[in-house]
Design a protein around this motif. Sequence first.
Motif, short mmCIF file in Angstrom:
data_model
loop_
_atom_site.label_atom_id
_atom_site.label_comp_id
_atom_site.label_asym_id
_atom_site.label_seq_id
_atom_site.Cartn_x
_atom_site.Cartn_y
_atom_site.Cartn_z
N UNK A 147 35.42 0.77 45.20
CA UNK A 147 34.61 0.63 44.05
C UNK A 147 35.77 -0.01 42.88
N UNK A 148 36.92 0.46 42.90
CA UNK A 148 37.81 -0.04 41.92
C UNK A 148 39.43 -0.33 42.54
N UNK A 149 39.09 -1.15 43.93
CA UNK A 149 39.93 -1.46 44.63
C UNK A 149 40.90 -2.79 44.09
N UNK A 150 42.17 -2.37 43.95
CA UNK A 150 43.24 -3.67 43.83
C UNK A 150 44.03 -3.51 44.76
N UNK A 151 43.81 -4.33 45.89
CA UNK A 151 44.56 -4.42 47.05
C UNK A 151 44.46 -5.51 47.83
N UNK A 379 44.94 16.03 44.17
CA UNK A 379 46.41 16.04 44.02
C UNK A 379 47.20 14.82 44.12
N UNK A 380 46.55 13.93 44.81
CA UNK A 380 47.35 12.58 44.97
C UNK A 380 46.07 11.63 44.59
N UNK A 381 46.66 10.87 43.83
CA UNK A 381 45.48 9.87 43.34
C UNK A 381 45.48 8.39 44.36
N UNK A 382 44.59 7.64 44.11
CA UNK A 382 44.55 6.39 44.83
C UNK A 382 45.29 5.19 44.37
N UNK A 383 45.85 5.73 43.21
CA UNK A 383 46.81 4.70 42.47
C UNK A 383 48.07 4.60 42.69
N UNK A 384 48.54 3.41 43.10
CA UNK A 384 49.85 3.25 43.90
C UNK A 384 50.62 2.27 43.19
N UNK A 385 51.78 2.68 42.66
CA UNK A 385 52.68 1.23 42.22
C UNK A 385 53.41 0.68 43.15
N UNK A 386 53.29 -0.62 43.28
CA UNK A 386 54.31 -1.28 44.60
C UNK A 386 55.46 -2.08 43.97
#
Length: 563
Positions: A147-151, A379-386
Motif C-alpha cells: 500500500x506504500x510500496x516504492x520498489x 523493530x525493522x521498518x520496511x523503509x530501505x535506503x539503496x
Amino acid sequence: MKASKLRVMACLLSSMLVLSLAACGGGGTQSTASSSGGAASSKPASSAAAASSEAPKAEEGDAPLTEITLPIVDEPITVRYWYPMSSSNLGQMKDYGDSEAYIELAKRTNINVEWIHPVGGTELETFNLLFASSDMPDIMFTSTEEGNKYMYASGPEAAVTDGYFLDLTELVPMYAPNYSRLISDPAVGKHTVTDNSVRWGFNLIYQGVRQANFGPGIRQDFLDKAGLDIPVTYDDWYEVLTAFKAMGVEAPMYISPDGLSVTSEFLTGYDVGKAFYQVDGKVKYGPVEDNFNEYLEMMKKWYAEGLIDQSFSIRALYIPDDDLMLNDKVGSCDTFATWCGKAYYPSRGAVNPDFNLVGAPIPVKEEGQVTHLRNPDLKVRSTVMVISAKTKYPTELVQWFDYQYSEEGAFLMSYGVQEGKDGSYYIEDGVPYWGTLITKNPDGLTQSEARTRFSSFVPLNEDYGRIMRARTPEQLAAHNIWTIETSKDDWTIPNSLTMSADDNKKLAGVMGDINTYVQETVVKMIMGTSNTSFEEFRKQINAMGIQDAIDIYQAAMDRFANR
C-alpha cells in the motif's frame, strides 16, 4: 588531514562530550581499523569499481573496518538523494538539506547531499521513472510496505541483478561495522536480506521497538457534548456515529477512498483482513473470506444512514484534509498518535477551541474479544535506503550510512546539535529529551516540522524514545489503547518478504486486475449501487486467479520462515 575517530561510547554522557567536540571542529588523531589479518583504511583507495555494474571488491588482505574514521573523504564530494518528503514535514525548509542534523553530518563526513523531493502526488510515478533514466541518483528511498510500496517492479534482488541497486552483500561486512553489529541479531538480520541472502540496502532499524503509532481516532469533545463514552464495540460505534450525525457533523466517520481501513482496524473485529494476511503461517486473502461480507453489510448500513462520509469514494487521501478536520466536519478517522490531543490540529487553525482528538480502541463485536491486525509493532521498518549501482562513491556511501548507525551518528540524527532545554535536546538523569525548540517551537512550527528542521524526521537508527518522551497524555493514551493486551498484530504479513522476478511478474499480472475489481466493487457495495452479491463477488475474484497470488505469498512466507 583532519579526522575525528568514532568510538563506541560507554554511556550517553560520554556521547555528549564527543558530540560537543565534533561540533567545535572535530580535531583528533587519524586512525584506521586494524586486525591480525591486515588493515583497511576507512578512506577507499579507489572508486574505479563504480564504473562497473558489479559491486566493488575489497583489496586482497584488507580486513573489515571496526570503526568509521571521520571525515570519510579528504576532499568534499556531493551525492544526489531521491527522497519523498511531505510538505507538512518540511514546512518552510527548501529541502531536507536545511536540517541541522544533515548540515552537521556533512561537516563531519565531507559528504554533501543534493536532495531530490518529488512533487506531492507524483512520488510513485517519479520513482518508477528513475529506472528508465540514464542519470539515476546516487541514493534512493525505497519501501516494501504493502500500500506504500516504492520498489523495482521485479523486486529488490532483481534490481541488484539488473544493475540498478548496488549489491551490499560483501560491502556491508567490510565497510559497515555498526550496521553489521545491529543485523548480527538473527531476529533483525532476517528482515534485511532476500531469501538468497542478497543485501540490497540499509534498513531503518529502531533502537528498541516502535509500538503502533496509528489507529482509530475520535473527537472527545464531540463525545462529551453527546454524553457518550469512547466506543469499544461495533454497536457502540453505531450509537456514537448516530449521535454525531444528529449534532450536525458532516462526516461522522471518515474512511479511506477504497472503503477499507488502512491496516484493517475496522475489519479485524470480524476476524478478517483487507487484503493478504496470515494465520499461524497460512496466507489468506480477506475479500474472499466469509467474514468480509459482515464488514461490507455493516458499512453499507452505516453509509445509507449517513454515518460515513458521503464523499469517501472521491477523497484523495486515507486521512481527512485540513478543511474537514479544522472545521469540525469529521467526528472520527484513522490518525497518528502525534496528531491526537489538543495541540496539533489547533496549531494548524482548528476553529473549535475545545478541539480534542483521542485514540479509540480497535473495534470488536464483543467487549474483550482478541483482534489480530493493526498498525504493527516494529523493530525493522520496511523503509530501505539503496545506493545506485552506478554511483561513483560506493564504499564512501556505505560508510556514510554506517556512521548513522553508530551511537554518535544515531544520536546526531535523533536529537540534533543544539543542547539545552530550549534547544533541540537536553540530558536529564542520563536520558536524552527533545528540547522546546522541537516540542514547543517558538516560531510556531509543528512538532513534525521542528523535528525535521532541528534533528531528522526519521533517522536510520532512531531512538523512538525521543518521540515517546515528548508525547502528551492524550498521545500516550492513543498508543496504549491501540496496543492493549487484546489488540494484537500477529496476523500481519512481514513487509520484508521477497519474491523472484518471475513471481513478482505473475503477482503483478494477477493482482493488478483483482485490486481494481475489488476496490471498485467494494465501494459500490458500501454505497449500495452494486447489484453484485457477495458470492458473485467472491466467485469473480477466484476466477481471476487469486489462489495463484495466495500461493506466491505462501511460498514467500515459507522461505522467510527458513531464512
